[in-house]
Design an enzyme around this catalytic site. Sequence first.
Site, short mmCIF file in Angstrom:
data_model
loop_
_atom_site.label_atom_id
_atom_site.label_comp_id
_atom_site.label_asym_id
_atom_site.label_seq_id
_atom_site.Cartn_x
_atom_site.Cartn_y
_atom_site.Cartn_z
N LEU B 15 -49.16 5.08 27.09
CA LEU B 15 -50.52 4.55 27.18
C LEU B 15 -51.40 5.28 26.15
O LEU B 15 -52.25 6.08 26.50
CB LEU B 15 -51.04 4.77 28.62
CG LEU B 15 -52.34 4.09 29.03
CD1 LEU B 15 -52.41 2.66 28.58
CD2 LEU B 15 -52.49 4.16 30.54
N HIS B 16 -51.18 5.01 24.88
CA HIS B 16 -51.93 5.67 23.82
C HIS B 16 -53.22 4.89 23.56
O HIS B 16 -53.52 3.91 24.24
CB HIS B 16 -51.08 5.78 22.57
CG HIS B 16 -50.64 4.46 22.04
ND1 HIS B 16 -51.26 3.83 20.99
CD2 HIS B 16 -49.67 3.62 22.45
CE1 HIS B 16 -50.67 2.68 20.77
NE2 HIS B 16 -49.71 2.52 21.64
#
Lengths: 596, 95
Positions: B15-16
């Site tokens: 989840l960048h």
Amino acid sequence: MSSSPKTTTELRTHGLGVSVGIAVGPVIRMDARGRQALFVRVLPSRIPHEIKRLQRAVQTARHHLERIKQRLQRDFGQNHGYILDPHILMLEDPLLVQSIEDTIRTNQVNAEWGVKIAVGNLLAACETIRDDYLRERTSDIQDVANRLIDVLSGRRTSNIHVTQPSIIVAEDILPTVMAELDLNQVMGIATDAGGWTSHTAIIARSLGVPAVLGLGTFAQHVKTGDVCVVDGTGSCVVLNPSLKTQKAYQDKLAREQNQKQAVLEQVTLPAITTDKVECLLRANLELASELPVLHKSGASGIGLFRSEFLYLNSLPNLPTEEEHLKIYQQLVKAAGPAGVTVRTIDLGSDKIKTDELFAEEKNSALGLHGIRFSLKHHQVFRTQLRALLRAAHTGKLQVMLPKVGCVSELRKARAILSEISQELTAEGIPHAENVPLGVMVELPSAVQIADKLAQEADFLSIGSNDLIQYTLVVDRSNPNVAMLYEPLHPAVLRSFRLLIEAARKTGKALQLCGEMGANPICAVVLLGMGLRQFSMSPASLPKIKNLIRTISIREAERIAAIVLEMDTPAEIKDYLDGELPHCFPQFFQEPGKDLE
Amino acid sequence: MPLEQTCLITNRLGLHARAAARFVNTANQFKSEIRVVRTDTWASADGKSILSVIFLAAPRGTQLLLIADGPDEQAALYSLVELVRNGFGEDTDVF
């Protein structure tokens, strides 16, 4: 500014080539000095004013980013605009704006200082992130803070105008700054910081601009106007290259372009060696949307269609028979008389974990995957086979079973297939009575029973990526052992020899699908051992066709015979590195000889 | 009554920032409140705040519990779960 040593002699520095290609040109040196926010204590009565300044700056910065985003989308397509989405959303995020406002109020400071303190606190919280990639990405927050401070203090974030083709050199390039450059004019990129997953690397690769990052302390030696070579293929940069070096790189560049051109011109010609041995090159595909490249690549049909995306795209549900059918019919139509080979579902628990069908396993590489999964989950398999038989009615299609390790698995699958054929007949649905059913040889067990499998299967296909991993017991994604992944390991080559023999004795077709076939050095050995059919990614096909058209099988056979007698992968590679440029100079240029 | 559902992060990079941007942009299309909870650490985030979501720092393989509360909670939850399961439209690194 400190007076850094400026060199006028040639300076060669090695870094990380994150985007291949070569560029030689004048430098534009981007200065990444830290911004200095001015600290001013303000009277309580002035605080609303500072808050208003902040809010205006947020709006301005946002409009600015929106404009850059539109420009990126216009020049490079929709996909490139998303790079700035995080920054735009951060400026809209109450968490950021609120914490800056709170800082201004509590500390009674100017807006610039408020940004600096508030963002500093946010970033401190990121230091504890363990995942490298995720931690690196928090630099986006700093990027946004810099923009706000620049707007507040009336400074332009970037005053760099790239008006002629140039090499960009910097300590680091923040993504929004990168996006602001006129990327059409950027020939190459060299930075001190950055790695494979940095924004700079991602953008460079997607634009096809050569880039070398992670150069350490290179940028301090460089000033605007210097000449620099960026060799993304060789992972190095050369500052102030001598005329001789410049010429060598320009020649290399020209040669690469010529070769690319020659390769492209040959795609429609047959894959035939100089001694008139014909080979078959097919394409590996996994999405129907890739079909347009099929003909451009000169492929004779589709040698491997990986059906997994069909499943992944329909999660959390399974694809219906009609959904399968629609895709397979497209494939059959596009492949024409050359045909398509569809591999049945090959998902293991390591590959997808989002559905209860794929319960997590402790050691998924040795777990329920490929044909094992299909035989356990009959219904899933049947749906796919029904669609395949129906599609085979409309054109040439064959079915391949993944990760077969025992003849009984092939027999069970064949039995199910004939049941389904009867079922469809009973239902009055048009379908092919029979389709060629083959196995993908990926497990060492399949190699050992190659003769038995070849007798019962209609064709064999070597899945080299997995076969090498399982034979050598090396996980390529594990950095501790990745270097032990050796396609030219004698154990791998002996496995291939068994398979080639089994295919020859039974007269069954044998193809190799995997990256190994796309490696020209490996391809020579495989051709010399007797392989004639390859399937690979469409992008690699022109190059391998060019290789086949420049070599003779007799020479390749001589080379393979010598290689098969050798003891270690290193010995084999050394021998091939010396021998191939000598035997087939048109294809294997002596690497880098003119560059050092 | 708020709705909730778990899902796994499957894309290689986790989840960048860009994935978080897709998530927040999707969440913003709905009126409902969105909470995102990591089921390993129970850290939780406001699904409409990109910084909050980024600070979850959830790598590939993390299980998330998504909670939607509001007039369009069903549609919101469905869209967000789909987005996470499809790897935020990125590669899922399947092969």
